[in-house]
Design an enzyme around this catalytic site. Structure first.
Site, PDB file in Angstrom:
ATOM      1  N   GLY A   1       0.821  -1.208   0.000  1.00  0.00           N
ATOM      2  CA  GLY A   1       0.000   0.000   0.000  1.00  0.00           C
ATOM      3  C   GLY A   1       0.847   1.247   0.000  1.00  0.00           C
ATOM      4  O   GLY A   1       2.060   1.182  -0.177  1.00  0.00           O
ATOM      5  N   ASN A   2       0.201   2.386   0.189  1.00  0.00           N
ATOM      6  CA  ASN A   2       0.932   3.652   0.266  1.00  0.00           C
ATOM      7  C   ASN A   2       0.242   4.565   1.271  1.00  0.00           C
ATOM      8  O   ASN A   2      -0.784   4.213   1.848  1.00  0.00           O
ATOM      9  CB  ASN A   2       1.053   4.293  -1.120  1.00  0.00           C
ATOM     10  CG  ASN A   2      -0.294   4.634  -1.718  1.00  0.00           C
ATOM     11  OD1 ASN A   2      -1.013   5.486  -1.231  1.00  0.00           O
ATOM     12  ND2 ASN A   2      -0.661   3.916  -2.778  1.00  0.00           N
TER      13      ASN A   2
END
Ligand code: C5P
Length: 236
Positions: A29-30
């Site tokens: 993810g980010n």
């Protein structure tokens, strides 16, 4: 009846960071919070648009109550929702992962115990589709005037030491992606991601002019972005 400069227009906003499955419990993810996309969706609703929010992050109730919320996880799921919608205005505010694991394991990846084998798995990445570029190509492939009137806005999170850098990269990205407007944010070191305030540079394909908004609340930047998109509808 909704009133306002975007009354009768369909708007699709993407928000949040995509999650790319490694196995059933893990993902890549980010740090995108979705706040910018939520603010854009609210600003478009304020102008009377029928808004769909395609998001990985849950929007606050005051936004969710005014737009259609479509929850997605991966870039590929987001792509499907965006390409099937063909909205009058598309705002790609989501942080779409450029890469995903080449395959998601169907059961949880486990470490070995007591075998003397302390190896770790290798995760191979593959490129994700560029949703923004595909949406532009889809629009441009349609010769009818309806499709040509559609407006597409991209975002760029640039890490740069000087504004000149950010603008240089943003102008190149605007040309490369083929969208009508590019919103360039400076990121890094706790700037922008998850914050309520940021600075944005608004670039448009048909002009060398750059409008800089901020440091300001994301709601303020969102209003400027949506106003600019609405002005393109009225001038074309
Ligand atoms: O190339 P870059 O990731 O910097 O471009 C950012 C813009 O492109 C954002 O509007 C983002 O939502 C969009 N994007 C996309 N699909 C990707 C990567 C980025 O639509 N795979």
């Amino acid at each position: 009846r909704e009133q306002g400069p975007l009354a009768g227009r369909t708007v699709l906003v993407t928000a949040g960071g995509t999650r790319e499955a490694i196995d059933p419990v893990r993902y890549l993810g980010n740090r995108s919070s979705g706040k910018m996309g939520f603010a854009i969706a609210a600003a478009a609703a304020d102008l009377g648009a029928k808004v769909t929010l395609v998001t990985t992050a849950t929007p606050p109730a005051d936004v969710a109550s005014r737009v259609d919320v479509v929850m997605v996880e991966s870039a590929r799921a987001m792509r499907e929702k965006v390409l099937e919608a063909e909205p009058d205005l598309l705002v790609m505010a989501a942080a779409v992962a450029d890469f995903r694991p080449s395959e998601a394991a169907t059961s949880k990846i486990k470490k070995t115990h007591g075998t003397g084998d302390d190896s770790a798995p290798v995760i191979t990445l593959v490129r994700n589709p560029d949703i923004l570029a595909e949406a532009v190509a889809q629009r441009d492939a349609k010769a009818d005037s309806e499709a040509r009137r559609r407006v597409i806005v991209g975002f760029a999170a640039e890490t740069g030491d000087a504004d000149g850098d950010v603008l240089f990269h943003a102008r190149a990205k605007l040309a490369r992606k083929g969208c009508d407007v590019l919103v360039a944010n400076e990121v890094g070191d706790g700037v922008t991601f998850g914050q309520d305030e940021s600075t944005a540079h608004l670039l448009r394909a048909d002009s060398d002019e750059v409008v800089t908004v901020g440091p300001a609340p994301k709601s303020h930047i969102a209003a400027a972005v949506v106003d600019l998109a609405a002005s393109i509808f009225t001038t074309q």
